[in-house]
Motif scaffolding. Structure first.
Motif, PDB file in Angstrom:
ATOM      1  N   LYS A   1     175.622  25.890 -55.882  1.00 38.06           N
ATOM      2  CA  LYS A   1     174.320  26.153 -55.244  1.00 38.06           C
ATOM      3  C   LYS A   1     174.479  26.456 -53.760  1.00 38.06           C
ATOM      4  O   LYS A   1     173.593  26.973 -53.115  1.00 38.06           O
ATOM      5  CB  LYS A   1     173.336  25.019 -55.495  1.00 38.06           C
ATOM      6  N   PHE A   2     175.664  26.152 -53.221  1.00 37.99           N
ATOM      7  CA  PHE A   2     175.882  26.464 -51.803  1.00 37.99           C
ATOM      8  C   PHE A   2     176.387  27.901 -51.634  1.00 37.99           C
ATOM      9  O   PHE A   2     176.341  28.445 -50.548  1.00 37.99           O
ATOM     10  CB  PHE A   2     176.841  25.447 -51.183  1.00 37.99           C
TER      11      PHE A   2
ATOM     12  N   LYS B   1     172.221  13.119 -50.910  1.00 39.01           N
ATOM     13  CA  LYS B   1     170.754  12.935 -50.898  1.00 39.01           C
ATOM     14  C   LYS B   1     170.245  12.523 -49.517  1.00 39.01           C
ATOM     15  O   LYS B   1     169.326  13.162 -48.993  1.00 39.01           O
ATOM     16  CB  LYS B   1     170.313  11.951 -51.986  1.00 39.01           C
ATOM     17  N   PRO B   2     170.829  11.479 -48.893  1.00 40.94           N
ATOM     18  CA  PRO B   2     170.350  11.161 -47.537  1.00 40.94           C
ATOM     19  C   PRO B   2     170.496  12.336 -46.572  1.00 40.94           C
ATOM     20  O   PRO B   2     169.637  12.550 -45.718  1.00 40.94           O
ATOM     21  CB  PRO B   2     171.241   9.995 -47.106  1.00 40.94           C
ATOM     22  N   TRP B   3     171.567  13.090 -46.730  1.00 42.78           N
ATOM     23  CA  TRP B   3     171.762  14.261 -45.865  1.00 42.78           C
ATOM     24  C   TRP B   3     170.572  15.214 -46.007  1.00 42.78           C
ATOM     25  O   TRP B   3     169.975  15.655 -45.022  1.00 42.78           O
ATOM     26  CB  TRP B   3     173.075  14.970 -46.254  1.00 42.78           C
ATOM     27  N   ALA B   4     170.231  15.509 -47.278  1.00 38.47           N
ATOM     28  CA  ALA B   4     169.114  16.435 -47.510  1.00 38.47           C
ATOM     29  C   ALA B   4     167.812  15.843 -46.959  1.00 38.47           C
ATOM     30  O   ALA B   4     167.001  16.549 -46.341  1.00 38.47           O
ATOM     31  CB  ALA B   4     168.984  16.724 -49.005  1.00 38.47           C
ATOM     32  N   LEU B   5     167.609  14.538 -47.159  1.00 34.10           N
ATOM     33  CA  LEU B   5     166.364  13.907 -46.688  1.00 34.10           C
ATOM     34  C   LEU B   5     166.263  13.951 -45.160  1.00 34.10           C
ATOM     35  O   LEU B   5     165.184  14.174 -44.610  1.00 34.10           O
ATOM     36  CB  LEU B   5     166.284  12.457 -47.181  1.00 34.10           C
ATOM     37  N   MET B   6     167.381  13.754 -44.470  1.00 39.55           N
ATOM     38  CA  MET B   6     167.339  13.782 -43.000  1.00 39.55           C
ATOM     39  C   MET B   6     167.102  15.202 -42.486  1.00 39.55           C
ATOM     40  O   MET B   6     166.442  15.405 -41.475  1.00 39.55           O
ATOM     41  CB  MET B   6     168.637  13.212 -42.409  1.00 39.55           C
TER      42      MET B   6
ATOM     43  N   PRO C   1     164.770  25.119 -49.077  1.00 40.88           N
ATOM     44  CA  PRO C   1     164.771  25.106 -50.547  1.00 40.88           C
ATOM     45  C   PRO C   1     165.968  24.365 -51.136  1.00 40.88           C
ATOM     46  O   PRO C   1     165.834  23.656 -52.131  1.00 40.88           O
ATOM     47  CB  PRO C   1     164.777  26.592 -50.930  1.00 40.88           C
ATOM     48  N   THR C   2     167.140  24.494 -50.511  1.00 43.47           N
ATOM     49  CA  THR C   2     168.331  23.818 -51.051  1.00 43.47           C
ATOM     50  C   THR C   2     168.183  22.307 -50.930  1.00 43.47           C
ATOM     51  O   THR C   2     168.475  21.551 -51.864  1.00 43.47           O
ATOM     52  CB  THR C   2     169.594  24.269 -50.275  1.00 43.47           C
ATOM     53  N   GLU C   3     167.697  21.852 -49.777  1.00 42.22           N
ATOM     54  CA  GLU C   3     167.526  20.412 -49.562  1.00 42.22           C
ATOM     55  C   GLU C   3     166.502  19.858 -50.551  1.00 42.22           C
ATOM     56  O   GLU C   3     166.687  18.759 -51.094  1.00 42.22           O
ATOM     57  CB  GLU C   3     167.066  20.131 -48.119  1.00 42.22           C
ATOM     58  N   LEU C   4     165.412  20.611 -50.777  1.00 42.76           N
ATOM     59  CA  LEU C   4     164.395  20.149 -51.734  1.00 42.76           C
ATOM     60  C   LEU C   4     165.008  20.004 -53.120  1.00 42.76           C
ATOM     61  O   LEU C   4     164.800  19.001 -53.807  1.00 42.76           O
ATOM     62  CB  LEU C   4     163.196  21.100 -51.766  1.00 42.76           C
ATOM     63  N   GLU C   5     165.794  21.001 -53.499  1.00 41.22           N
ATOM     64  CA  GLU C   5     166.435  20.943 -54.816  1.00 41.22           C
ATOM     65  C   GLU C   5     167.379  19.737 -54.893  1.00 41.22           C
ATOM     66  O   GLU C   5     167.433  19.042 -55.909  1.00 41.22           O
ATOM     67  CB  GLU C   5     167.214  22.247 -55.035  1.00 41.22           C
ATOM     68  N   MET C   6     168.083  19.453 -53.803  1.00 40.72           N
ATOM     69  CA  MET C   6     169.033  18.323 -53.809  1.00 40.72           C
ATOM     70  C   MET C   6     168.344  16.979 -53.978  1.00 40.72           C
ATOM     71  O   MET C   6     168.949  16.024 -54.457  1.00 40.72           O
ATOM     72  CB  MET C   6     169.847  18.314 -52.498  1.00 40.72           C
TER      73      MET C   6
END
Ligand code: ATP
Length: 432
Positions: A84-85, A127-132, A256-261
């Protein structure tokens, strides 16, 4: 040779570059090793083939790299359609910078206390990475939204001399020879800002010594609090819904990538960008709850079950308007249609996430505010300045407060609000 970040990979396909990375995971089979890499800006895969590097480098990749070892890789960037990256690096050199001890966080399931004790390391996980990243984007979008709408950013103090809504929920600080409190809201100071600058918003940490251990409460959380001079409740509600829709649209466009993660589909967010959001009155809400078999009566405040029930009747955020005075703050003006009520609205998130915004008109009547201050035992010494705002050219004004982590936990579908702040502070959690 250029040193880049993982996020810059798309602009360097076919080029040989250097990147400083950490290892998150690896697997190797015979003549090839696959390294899962991260560098803070993103994640991707590094591939080392035995034939592309010298013996020592290949052996180091297979045996000396443990999760969280840091190193600099040199290699060629290629597209990777399966990930996905979207990109990967074919490594031809690797230089270890920081070895890593046995890393406590692995691929297995960890208990929540273990993860919170290791929050300083856990933040490195996907997940924390995407949330931050989503949190950071929402703060940036907030600044852009209010800037576009003519607001000035304004900072309320964190140390305050008094407690507008009682001291039970306040953290007491020893301020030389005086008692001081950590601010539970920047609003009153925001009102002073609005009289000076027209439309302002504050964005900062607020503190509540709440003993409740719910998944929606922390003792330290961030609020975004706009205050608007020459503004009535209806206009304030329009700004609130535009703001929420703007934040969501920006996340759809930019994360969009962070949301998907984090497990939130972009499709499921799209309906929340369509305005207006529905509005019902507190009285209508009580009727709805009673019809639904819930044990509530006029005058009750809503807890999580009531808020979830109400929100479930709509597929969008919903405003609940004009609560009884007895359960709302002293500065809210009387509803002209029912003197028991005040002009205010809370915005409830759908999908069971509860109240994300509390807002109201602020009374601009000097006599009314003076009498309410007296009724609530708030001294002239501490609140004379708030009175002054009504004494010198008072005007209709309104404002609201959005809990940043409440909003985030809804849009990122987190079960607990603590996931949406780097280092959560709760009843039993002050470390790390
Ligand atoms: P609640 O009834 O949900 O505890 P409240 O009525 O005390 O909230 P307000 O004083 O209106 O909340 O605060 C404005 C916003 O701040 C709320 O809508 C919510 O989004 C957020 N908020 C309030 N308390 C907390 C908390 N302890 N932790 C995180 N966010 C909070």
């Amino acid at each position: 040779m250029e040193t880049i970040t993982i996020s810059q990979a798309p602009q360097h396909v076919g080029e040989t570059v250097k990147i400083g990375v950490w290892l998150t995971d690896k697997r190797s089979s015979g003549k090839i090793a696959f390294l899962q890499l991260r560098d803070g800006s993103g994640f991707f895969q590094g591939i080392i083939r035995k034939n592309d590097v010298d013996e020592a480098t290949f052996e180091a990749a297979k045996h000396d790299l443990h999760p969280e070892t840091s190193f600099v890789v040199t290699g060629e960037i290629a597209e990777d359609k399966r990930s996905k990256f979207g990109y990967e690096i074919h490594i031809n050199d690797l230089e270890i910078v920081g070895q890593s001890d046995e890393y406590p966080i692995g691929n297995k399931e960890h208990g929540i206390d273990f993860l919170l004790d290791h929050r300083h390391l856990w933040l490195r996980s996907r997940k924390p990475w995407a949330l931050m990243r989503i949190r950071s984007q929402v703060k940036l979008s907030t600044m852009e939204f209010f800037d576009k709408h003519g607001f000035t950013q304004f900072d309320a103090p964190i140390l305050t001399s008094s407690a507008p809504e009682g001291t039970t929920e306040l953290f007491n600080v020893d301020y030389f020879d005086e008692d001081a409190y950590l601010s539970q809201s920047g609003q009153l100071y925001g009102e002073a800002g609005a009289m000076a600058l027209g439309r302002i918003y504050t964005m900062g940490p607020t503190f509540r010594a709440e003993k409740s251990k719910t998944r929606r409460h922390m003792t330290e959380f961030w609020m975004i609090e706009p205050e608007m001079a020459w503004c009535h409740e209806e206009e304030s509600e329009e700004i609130q819904e535009q703001y929420v829709a703007y934040l969501i649209q920006d996340l759809i466009d930019k994360c969009p990538t962070e949301l998907e993660m984090v497990g939130r589909s972009v499709e499921s967010l799209k309906p929340f960008t369509e305005l207006p959001y529905p509005r019902i009155t507190y009285k209508e809400a009580i009727e709805m709850l009673q019809k639904g078999g819930m044990d509530v009566k006029y005058g009750d405040d809503f807890g999580a079950p009531e808020e979830t029930f109400l929100a479930d009747q709509f597929n969008k955020p919903v405003f609940i308007k004009n609560y009884p005075r007895s359960i709302k703050a002293f500065y809210m003006p009387t509803d002209p249609e029912d003197a028991q009520q005040v002009i205010c609205a809370d915005l409830l998130a759908p999908e069971g996430y509860g109240e994300i915004i509390g807002g109201s008109e602020r009374s601009y009547d000097y006599e009314y505010i003076t009498s309410k201050l007296e009724e609530n035992g708030l001294s002239k010494e501490d609140y004379g300045w708030y009175d002054d705002l009504r004494k010198y050219g008072s005007v209709p004004h309104s404002g609201f407060g959005m809990g940043l982590e409440r909003f985030l936990s809804w849009v990122t579908l987190q079960d607990h609000i603590r996931e949406n702040i780097p280092f959560p502070r709760m009843l039993n959690r002050l470390r790390p």
